[in-house]
Design a protein around this motif. Structure first.
Motif: not given
Length: 470
Positions: A257-259, A44-45, A186-187, A251-253
Protein backbone atom coordinates in the motif's frame (compact mmCIF):
# COMPACT_ATOMS: atom_id res chain seq x y z
CA UNK A 1 -44.91 -0.20 2.02
CA UNK A 2 -44.20 0.21 5.73
CA UNK A 3 -40.58 0.99 6.69
CA UNK A 4 -38.42 -1.59 8.42
CA UNK A 5 -38.28 -0.90 12.16
CA UNK A 6 -35.06 -1.38 14.15
CA UNK A 7 -33.41 -0.02 17.26
CA UNK A 8 -30.37 1.50 15.52
CA UNK A 9 -29.41 2.63 12.05
CA UNK A 10 -25.62 2.85 11.78
CA UNK A 11 -24.23 4.84 8.88
CA UNK A 12 -20.74 3.69 7.94
CA UNK A 13 -19.09 0.26 8.15
CA UNK A 14 -15.55 1.19 9.02
CA UNK A 15 -14.16 -0.33 12.22
CA UNK A 16 -16.13 2.00 14.50
CA UNK A 17 -19.48 1.49 12.80
CA UNK A 18 -18.88 -2.26 12.69
CA UNK A 19 -17.98 -2.29 16.37
CA UNK A 20 -21.16 -0.35 17.21
CA UNK A 21 -23.24 -2.93 15.33
CA UNK A 22 -21.40 -5.86 16.89
CA UNK A 23 -21.77 -4.54 20.46
CA UNK A 24 -25.42 -3.75 19.81
CA UNK A 25 -25.98 -7.39 18.81
CA UNK A 26 -24.31 -8.51 22.07
CA UNK A 27 -26.90 -6.40 23.89
CA UNK A 28 -29.84 -7.79 21.94
CA UNK A 29 -30.54 -4.65 19.92
CA UNK A 30 -31.63 -4.76 16.29
CA UNK A 31 -29.54 -2.84 13.75
CA UNK A 32 -29.21 -1.88 10.14
CA UNK A 33 -25.67 -0.88 9.16
CA UNK A 34 -25.18 0.75 5.77
CA UNK A 35 -22.04 1.53 3.79
CA UNK A 36 -21.21 2.64 0.25
CA UNK A 37 -18.24 0.24 0.01
CA UNK A 38 -18.39 -3.20 -1.54
CA UNK A 39 -16.64 -4.92 1.37
CA UNK A 40 -14.42 -4.47 4.42
CA UNK A 41 -11.02 -2.83 4.09
CA UNK A 42 -8.29 -5.02 2.57
CA UNK A 43 -5.09 -3.00 3.14
CA UNK A 44 -3.82 0.23 4.69
CA UNK A 45 -5.04 2.77 7.21
CA UNK A 46 -4.68 2.29 10.99
CA UNK A 47 -1.87 0.05 12.19
CA UNK A 48 -1.96 -0.40 15.98
CA UNK A 49 -4.24 -1.33 18.88
CA UNK A 50 -3.22 0.15 22.21
CA UNK A 51 -3.33 -1.46 25.66
CA UNK A 52 -6.76 -0.10 26.57
CA UNK A 53 -8.25 -1.26 23.28
CA UNK A 54 -6.89 -4.74 23.98
CA UNK A 55 -8.73 -4.69 27.32
CA UNK A 56 -11.94 -3.58 25.62
CA UNK A 57 -11.56 -6.34 23.05
CA UNK A 58 -11.48 -8.79 25.97
CA UNK A 59 -14.74 -7.30 27.26
CA UNK A 60 -16.24 -7.74 23.78
CA UNK A 61 -14.94 -11.34 23.48
CA UNK A 62 -12.84 -10.46 20.42
CA UNK A 63 -9.37 -10.54 21.93
CA UNK A 64 -8.59 -14.24 21.45
CA UNK A 65 -9.22 -14.06 17.71
CA UNK A 66 -7.32 -10.85 17.02
CA UNK A 67 -4.34 -10.98 19.35
CA UNK A 68 -2.49 -13.91 17.71
CA UNK A 69 -2.58 -12.08 14.37
CA UNK A 70 -0.55 -9.06 15.53
CA UNK A 71 2.94 -8.21 16.69
CA UNK A 72 3.55 -6.77 20.20
CA UNK A 73 5.60 -3.56 20.28
CA UNK A 74 6.37 -1.39 23.32
CA UNK A 75 9.66 0.32 22.47
CA UNK A 76 10.21 3.71 20.82
CA UNK A 77 13.73 4.28 19.52
CA UNK A 78 15.70 7.21 18.15
CA UNK A 79 18.25 6.65 15.34
CA UNK A 80 20.74 9.30 14.26
CA UNK A 81 24.26 9.45 12.88
CA UNK A 82 24.33 5.76 12.09
CA UNK A 83 23.31 4.41 15.51
CA UNK A 84 20.52 4.11 18.05
CA UNK A 85 20.63 7.04 20.47
CA UNK A 86 17.94 5.70 22.78
CA UNK A 87 15.42 2.92 23.31
CA UNK A 88 12.58 3.59 25.73
CA UNK A 89 9.51 1.73 26.97
CA UNK A 90 9.13 2.95 30.55
CA UNK A 91 5.63 4.32 29.98
CA UNK A 92 4.45 0.81 29.08
CA UNK A 93 6.41 -0.98 31.81
CA UNK A 94 4.93 1.27 34.49
CA UNK A 95 1.29 0.57 33.61
CA UNK A 96 -0.70 -0.89 36.50
CA UNK A 97 -3.63 -3.28 36.22
CA UNK A 98 -2.66 -4.26 32.69
CA UNK A 99 -1.47 -7.58 31.25
CA UNK A 100 -0.63 -6.44 27.72
CA UNK A 101 1.78 -3.55 28.14
CA UNK A 102 2.29 -2.76 24.47
CA UNK A 103 0.76 -1.87 21.17
CA UNK A 104 -0.49 -4.77 19.11
CA UNK A 105 0.72 -3.91 15.63
CA UNK A 106 -2.16 -5.10 13.48
CA UNK A 107 -3.74 -3.53 10.41
CA UNK A 108 -7.25 -2.11 10.56
CA UNK A 109 -8.38 -4.57 7.89
CA UNK A 110 -8.13 -7.49 10.34
CA UNK A 111 -10.50 -5.76 12.76
CA UNK A 112 -12.97 -4.94 10.00
CA UNK A 113 -12.94 -8.44 8.50
CA UNK A 114 -13.58 -10.13 11.85
CA UNK A 115 -16.44 -7.82 12.77
CA UNK A 116 -17.94 -8.07 9.28
CA UNK A 117 -17.88 -11.88 9.51
CA UNK A 118 -19.52 -11.90 12.93
CA UNK A 119 -22.30 -9.56 11.82
CA UNK A 120 -22.94 -11.67 8.74
CA UNK A 121 -23.12 -14.87 10.80
CA UNK A 122 -25.56 -13.21 13.24
CA UNK A 123 -27.92 -12.23 10.42
CA UNK A 124 -27.06 -8.53 10.60
CA UNK A 125 -24.80 -8.23 7.56
CA UNK A 126 -23.76 -4.80 6.33
CA UNK A 127 -25.88 -3.42 3.50
CA UNK A 128 -23.08 -2.71 1.05
CA UNK A 129 -22.97 -0.46 -2.01
CA UNK A 130 -25.71 1.60 -0.39
CA UNK A 131 -25.83 5.35 0.14
CA UNK A 132 -27.89 7.28 2.68
CA UNK A 133 -30.08 9.89 1.03
CA UNK A 134 -31.74 11.42 4.10
CA UNK A 135 -32.07 11.18 7.86
CA UNK A 136 -35.03 12.79 9.62
CA UNK A 137 -35.58 13.15 13.36
CA UNK A 138 -39.27 12.73 14.16
CA UNK A 139 -41.05 13.03 17.48
CA UNK A 140 -40.24 9.56 18.82
CA UNK A 141 -37.87 8.06 16.28
CA UNK A 142 -35.76 8.61 13.18
CA UNK A 143 -36.49 7.90 9.53
CA UNK A 144 -33.58 7.07 7.26
CA UNK A 145 -33.96 6.94 3.48
CA UNK A 146 -31.58 4.77 1.46
CA UNK A 147 -30.42 5.30 -2.12
CA UNK A 148 -32.81 2.53 -3.17
CA UNK A 149 -35.73 4.56 -1.84
CA UNK A 150 -36.24 2.16 1.07
CA UNK A 151 -37.04 3.79 4.40
CA UNK A 152 -35.93 2.51 7.80
CA UNK A 153 -37.45 3.63 11.09
CA UNK A 154 -35.17 3.51 14.12
CA UNK A 155 -35.04 4.75 17.68
CA UNK A 156 -31.58 6.22 17.11
CA UNK A 157 -29.09 6.87 14.31
CA UNK A 158 -25.31 6.59 14.65
CA UNK A 159 -23.13 8.50 12.22
CA UNK A 160 -19.92 6.49 11.85
CA UNK A 161 -19.35 7.69 8.31
CA UNK A 162 -15.93 9.30 8.52
CA UNK A 163 -14.46 12.76 8.30
CA UNK A 164 -16.78 13.78 5.47
CA UNK A 165 -19.79 12.52 7.41
CA UNK A 166 -23.13 12.84 5.65
CA UNK A 167 -24.86 12.58 9.03
CA UNK A 168 -22.82 15.42 10.56
CA UNK A 169 -23.34 17.67 7.55
CA UNK A 170 -27.06 16.83 7.35
CA UNK A 171 -27.54 18.20 10.86
CA UNK A 172 -25.18 21.15 10.24
CA UNK A 173 -22.86 20.35 13.15
CA UNK A 174 -19.87 22.73 13.05
CA UNK A 175 -16.59 20.95 12.27
CA UNK A 176 -13.91 23.56 11.74
CA UNK A 177 -10.79 21.92 10.34
CA UNK A 178 -7.26 23.13 11.07
CA UNK A 179 -4.79 22.14 8.35
CA UNK A 180 -1.16 22.50 9.35
CA UNK A 181 0.98 22.24 6.22
CA UNK A 182 2.23 18.74 7.01
CA UNK A 183 1.86 16.01 4.38
CA UNK A 184 3.01 12.42 4.80
CA UNK A 185 3.58 9.44 2.55
CA UNK A 186 2.60 6.05 3.96
CA UNK A 187 4.29 2.91 2.66
CA UNK A 188 3.37 -0.65 3.63
CA UNK A 189 5.43 -3.48 2.24
CA UNK A 190 7.99 -6.23 2.59
CA UNK A 191 11.47 -4.73 2.80
CA UNK A 192 14.97 -5.89 2.03
CA UNK A 193 17.68 -4.05 3.94
CA UNK A 194 20.96 -4.34 5.80
CA UNK A 195 19.52 -2.17 8.59
CA UNK A 196 19.46 -3.99 11.98
CA UNK A 197 15.72 -4.64 11.85
CA UNK A 198 13.97 -4.65 15.24
CA UNK A 199 10.30 -4.86 16.33
CA UNK A 200 10.39 -1.25 17.56
CA UNK A 201 8.92 2.08 16.50
CA UNK A 202 11.96 3.95 15.21
CA UNK A 203 12.01 7.73 14.77
CA UNK A 204 14.90 8.88 12.59
CA UNK A 205 16.76 12.12 13.24
CA UNK A 206 18.19 13.83 10.14
CA UNK A 207 17.86 17.56 9.43
CA UNK A 208 14.38 17.13 10.89
CA UNK A 209 12.52 14.02 11.96
CA UNK A 210 10.67 13.11 8.80
CA UNK A 211 10.82 9.30 8.74
CA UNK A 212 9.33 6.77 11.15
CA UNK A 213 9.54 2.97 10.84
CA UNK A 214 6.55 1.06 12.24
CA UNK A 215 6.64 -2.75 12.61
CA UNK A 216 3.53 -4.52 11.38
CA UNK A 217 2.00 -7.97 11.45
CA UNK A 218 3.57 -10.78 9.45
CA UNK A 219 6.36 -9.72 7.08
CA UNK A 220 5.06 -6.19 6.53
CA UNK A 221 6.65 -2.96 7.73
CA UNK A 222 5.24 0.56 7.52
CA UNK A 223 7.03 3.83 6.92
CA UNK A 224 5.70 7.31 7.49
CA UNK A 225 7.67 9.84 5.46
CA UNK A 226 6.98 13.56 5.80
CA UNK A 227 6.98 15.06 2.31
CA UNK A 228 5.23 18.44 2.89
CA UNK A 229 4.05 18.54 -0.71
CA UNK A 230 1.09 16.84 -2.37
CA UNK A 231 3.14 16.06 -5.49
CA UNK A 232 5.67 13.30 -4.94
CA UNK A 233 6.55 9.85 -6.21
CA UNK A 234 7.14 6.53 -4.50
CA UNK A 235 10.80 6.79 -5.48
CA UNK A 236 11.12 10.15 -3.73
CA UNK A 237 9.60 8.75 -0.54
CA UNK A 238 11.96 5.75 -0.58
CA UNK A 239 14.90 8.10 -1.17
CA UNK A 240 13.99 9.97 2.02
CA UNK A 241 13.94 6.69 3.93
CA UNK A 242 17.41 5.85 2.67
CA UNK A 243 18.72 9.29 3.60
CA UNK A 244 17.42 8.74 7.14
CA UNK A 245 18.86 5.25 7.68
CA UNK A 246 22.39 5.93 6.41
CA UNK A 247 24.81 4.19 6.19
CA UNK A 248 22.31 1.41 5.53
CA UNK A 249 20.10 0.97 2.47
CA UNK A 250 16.54 -0.25 2.07
CA UNK A 251 14.28 -1.32 -0.76
CA UNK A 252 10.89 -2.98 -1.12
CA UNK A 253 10.51 -6.54 -2.35
CA UNK A 254 6.74 -6.07 -2.33
CA UNK A 255 4.60 -2.94 -1.94
CA UNK A 256 1.27 -3.58 -0.21
CA UNK A 257 0.00 0.00 0.00
CA UNK A 258 1.27 3.45 -0.89
CA UNK A 259 -0.72 6.55 -0.04
CA UNK A 260 -0.51 10.07 1.32
CA UNK A 261 -2.35 12.07 3.92
CA UNK A 262 -2.32 15.67 5.00
CA UNK A 263 -2.73 16.41 8.70
CA UNK A 264 -6.19 17.69 9.60
CA UNK A 265 -7.53 18.41 13.07
CA UNK A 266 -11.10 18.99 14.22
CA UNK A 267 -13.65 18.06 16.89
CA UNK A 268 -17.37 18.31 16.17
CA UNK A 269 -19.27 20.88 18.20
CA UNK A 270 -21.82 18.22 19.14
CA UNK A 271 -21.62 14.43 19.46
CA UNK A 272 -25.36 14.02 20.35
CA UNK A 273 -27.96 15.75 18.20
CA UNK A 274 -31.66 16.33 18.89
CA UNK A 275 -31.62 13.50 21.46
CA UNK A 276 -31.65 10.93 18.62
CA UNK A 277 -28.45 11.10 16.55
CA UNK A 278 -24.87 10.30 17.60
CA UNK A 279 -21.51 10.94 15.95
CA UNK A 280 -18.67 8.49 16.55
CA UNK A 281 -15.12 8.01 15.31
CA UNK A 282 -13.87 10.24 12.50
CA UNK A 283 -17.34 11.71 12.07
CA UNK A 284 -16.82 13.45 15.41
CA UNK A 285 -13.03 13.94 15.61
CA UNK A 286 -10.06 13.84 13.23
CA UNK A 287 -6.37 14.38 13.95
CA UNK A 288 -2.86 13.34 13.04
CA UNK A 289 -2.04 9.63 13.06
CA UNK A 290 0.94 10.31 15.32
CA UNK A 291 0.65 8.28 18.52
CA UNK A 292 -1.68 5.72 16.95
CA UNK A 293 -4.81 7.21 18.54
CA UNK A 294 -7.34 7.38 15.70
CA UNK A 295 -8.71 3.84 15.54
CA UNK A 296 -8.29 3.37 19.28
CA UNK A 297 -10.26 6.51 20.12
CA UNK A 298 -13.03 5.56 17.71
CA UNK A 299 -13.38 2.05 19.12
CA UNK A 300 -13.55 3.52 22.63
CA UNK A 301 -16.39 5.77 21.39
CA UNK A 302 -18.31 2.65 20.39
CA UNK A 303 -17.73 0.91 23.73
CA UNK A 304 -18.84 4.07 25.59
CA UNK A 305 -22.01 4.58 23.57
CA UNK A 306 -23.62 1.22 22.89
CA UNK A 307 -24.10 0.04 26.49
CA UNK A 308 -25.77 3.36 27.24
CA UNK A 309 -28.21 2.82 24.39
CA UNK A 310 -28.85 -0.69 25.71
CA UNK A 311 -29.63 0.61 29.20
CA UNK A 312 -31.93 3.27 27.75
CA UNK A 313 -33.78 1.07 25.26
CA UNK A 314 -34.00 -2.13 27.28
CA UNK A 315 -33.76 -1.13 30.94
CA UNK A 316 -35.41 2.27 31.30
CA UNK A 317 -32.35 4.47 31.89
CA UNK A 318 -32.91 8.22 31.57
CA UNK A 319 -31.83 10.57 28.80
CA UNK A 320 -29.06 11.81 31.08
CA UNK A 321 -27.16 8.58 30.46
CA UNK A 322 -27.20 9.15 26.71
CA UNK A 323 -26.12 12.75 27.15
CA UNK A 324 -23.10 11.52 29.08
CA UNK A 325 -21.73 10.06 25.83
CA UNK A 326 -20.88 13.57 24.63
CA UNK A 327 -19.77 14.88 28.03
CA UNK A 328 -17.39 11.94 28.43
CA UNK A 329 -16.05 11.46 24.91
CA UNK A 330 -15.67 15.03 23.66
CA UNK A 331 -12.98 15.92 26.26
CA UNK A 332 -11.14 12.75 25.24
CA UNK A 333 -11.23 13.79 21.58
CA UNK A 334 -9.87 17.23 22.47
CA UNK A 335 -7.04 15.68 24.46
CA UNK A 336 -6.19 13.35 21.56
CA UNK A 337 -5.92 16.29 19.18
CA UNK A 338 -3.66 18.06 21.63
CA UNK A 339 -1.41 15.01 22.02
CA UNK A 340 -1.21 14.01 18.36
CA UNK A 341 -0.81 17.66 17.32
CA UNK A 342 2.17 18.13 19.62
CA UNK A 343 3.73 14.95 18.27
CA UNK A 344 3.30 15.74 14.59
CA UNK A 345 4.59 19.30 14.91
CA UNK A 346 7.68 18.10 16.73
CA UNK A 347 8.74 16.23 13.59
CA UNK A 348 9.05 19.55 11.77
CA UNK A 349 9.81 22.13 14.45
CA UNK A 350 12.41 21.86 17.22
CA UNK A 351 14.04 24.67 19.16
CA UNK A 352 17.22 22.63 19.60
CA UNK A 353 17.25 20.63 16.38
CA UNK A 354 16.55 17.41 18.31
CA UNK A 355 13.28 16.53 16.61
CA UNK A 356 13.36 12.76 17.12
CA UNK A 357 14.37 12.97 20.77
CA UNK A 358 11.69 15.61 21.32
CA UNK A 359 9.17 13.23 19.76
CA UNK A 360 9.97 10.39 22.16
CA UNK A 361 9.86 12.76 25.16
CA UNK A 362 6.38 13.85 24.07
CA UNK A 363 5.33 10.19 23.79
CA UNK A 364 6.36 9.73 27.40
CA UNK A 365 4.51 12.88 28.49
CA UNK A 366 1.37 11.89 26.56
CA UNK A 367 1.51 8.21 27.50
CA UNK A 368 -1.96 8.32 29.09
CA UNK A 369 -3.47 8.99 25.68
CA UNK A 370 -1.12 6.83 23.67
CA UNK A 371 -1.52 3.70 25.81
CA UNK A 372 -5.20 4.53 26.37
CA UNK A 373 -4.76 3.76 30.05
CA UNK A 374 -4.82 7.36 31.23
CA UNK A 375 -8.37 7.99 30.00
CA UNK A 376 -10.85 8.43 32.83
CA UNK A 377 -14.29 9.95 33.21
CA UNK A 378 -15.93 12.19 35.79
CA UNK A 379 -15.41 11.31 39.42
CA UNK A 380 -12.66 11.15 41.99
CA UNK A 381 -10.38 8.36 43.14
CA UNK A 382 -11.57 5.03 41.84
CA UNK A 383 -14.87 6.37 40.52
CA UNK A 384 -14.54 7.13 36.81
CA UNK A 385 -11.27 5.22 36.49
CA UNK A 386 -10.71 2.07 34.46
CA UNK A 387 -11.03 -1.24 36.25
CA UNK A 388 -7.59 -2.72 36.86
CA UNK A 389 -7.11 -6.19 35.48
CA UNK A 390 -5.60 -8.87 37.72
CA UNK A 391 -5.73 -12.57 38.42
CA UNK A 392 -8.37 -13.44 41.03
CA UNK A 393 -9.81 -16.55 42.61
CA UNK A 394 -13.23 -17.37 41.17
CA UNK A 395 -14.67 -20.54 42.60
CA UNK A 396 -11.96 -23.18 42.36
CA UNK A 397 -10.12 -21.41 39.52
CA UNK A 398 -7.74 -18.50 39.09
CA UNK A 399 -8.97 -16.28 36.26
CA UNK A 400 -8.44 -12.85 34.78
CA UNK A 401 -10.78 -10.21 36.16
CA UNK A 402 -11.66 -8.92 32.69
CA UNK A 403 -12.75 -12.40 31.60
CA UNK A 404 -15.64 -12.08 34.06
CA UNK A 405 -17.10 -8.91 32.56
CA UNK A 406 -20.25 -8.94 30.43
CA UNK A 407 -20.71 -6.01 28.02
CA UNK A 408 -24.50 -6.20 28.21
CA UNK A 409 -24.56 -5.73 32.00
CA UNK A 410 -23.06 -3.86 34.91
CA UNK A 411 -20.91 -6.08 37.11
CA UNK A 412 -21.00 -5.90 40.89
CA UNK A 413 -17.67 -7.31 42.05
CA UNK A 414 -17.40 -8.41 45.66
CA UNK A 415 -13.74 -8.71 46.64
CA UNK A 416 -13.96 -10.78 49.79
CA UNK A 417 -15.81 -13.61 51.47
CA UNK A 418 -19.25 -12.28 52.28
CA UNK A 419 -22.84 -13.37 51.75
CA UNK A 420 -25.27 -10.94 50.13
CA UNK A 421 -28.99 -11.32 50.79
CA UNK A 422 -30.51 -9.03 48.16
CA UNK A 423 -31.62 -9.50 44.58
CA UNK A 424 -30.06 -7.73 41.65
CA UNK A 425 -31.86 -6.23 38.67
CA UNK A 426 -31.43 -8.19 35.44
CA UNK A 427 -28.91 -5.70 34.07
CA UNK A 428 -26.44 -6.26 36.95
CA UNK A 429 -24.42 -9.46 37.38
CA UNK A 430 -22.88 -10.37 40.71
CA UNK A 431 -19.33 -11.73 40.76
CA UNK A 432 -17.82 -12.80 44.09
CA UNK A 433 -14.10 -13.35 43.67
CA UNK A 434 -13.20 -14.04 47.29
CA UNK A 435 -10.03 -12.93 49.01
CA UNK A 436 -7.28 -11.93 46.59
CA UNK A 437 -4.31 -9.68 46.11
CA UNK A 438 -6.42 -7.27 44.09
CA UNK A 439 -6.18 -3.56 44.84
CA UNK A 440 -9.94 -3.75 45.51
CA UNK A 441 -9.79 -6.36 48.29
CA UNK A 442 -12.39 -5.71 50.99
CA UNK A 443 -14.58 -3.64 48.67
CA UNK A 444 -17.71 -3.95 46.57
CA UNK A 445 -17.07 -2.37 43.17
CA UNK A 446 -19.81 -1.61 40.64
CA UNK A 447 -18.32 -1.64 37.13
CA UNK A 448 -19.93 -0.24 34.01
CA UNK A 449 -20.22 -2.47 30.93
CA UNK A 450 -17.27 -0.60 29.37
CA UNK A 451 -15.03 -1.51 32.33
CA UNK A 452 -14.99 1.86 34.10
CA UNK A 453 -15.86 2.05 37.78
CA UNK A 454 -19.29 3.45 38.61
CA UNK A 455 -18.96 3.34 42.41
CA UNK A 456 -17.24 1.50 45.22
CA UNK A 457 -17.87 0.96 48.94
CA UNK A 458 -16.62 -1.29 51.72
CA UNK A 459 -18.16 -4.77 51.76
CA UNK A 460 -20.37 -3.95 54.73
CA UNK A 461 -22.06 -1.23 52.67
CA UNK A 462 -22.66 -3.25 49.49
CA UNK A 463 -26.45 -3.02 49.83
CA UNK A 464 -26.18 0.77 50.12
CA UNK A 465 -24.12 0.93 46.93
CA UNK A 466 -26.68 -1.03 44.95
CA UNK A 467 -29.75 0.69 46.34
CA UNK A 468 -28.38 4.12 45.47
CA UNK A 469 -27.59 2.91 41.95
CA UNK A 470 -30.99 1.32 41.30
Amino acid sequence: MSPQVVDLVIVGAGPVGLMCAYLAKLCGMSTVIVDKSEGPLQVGRADALNARTLQLLEVGKLFDQLYPLGKPCNTSSVWADGKFLSRQSSWWDELEGCFHKHFLMLGQSFVEKLLDEKLTLSGAAVRRSTVIKDVEVLQDNCLTTLSSGEKIQSRYVIGADGSRSFVREKFKVPFEIVRPQIVWAVLDGVVETDFPKVPEIIVFQADTSDVAWIPREGDIDRFYVRMDTTEFTLEEAVAKINRAIKPHVLGFKKMEWFSQFSVKESVAEKFFIQDRVFLVGDASHIHSVNGGQGLNTGLADAFNLIWKLNMTLNHGASLDLLQSYESERKPVALSVIEASGELVRSTKYSANGTHAEDYVRIVQKRAGNITGMGIRYAGEGLIGSRLYDSEVRFGSETVRLYSLLNYSKYTLFVFGDVELDFELPEYVQLVVVGSSDSVYVGQAVLVRPDAYIESTVSLGRARELLSSFI
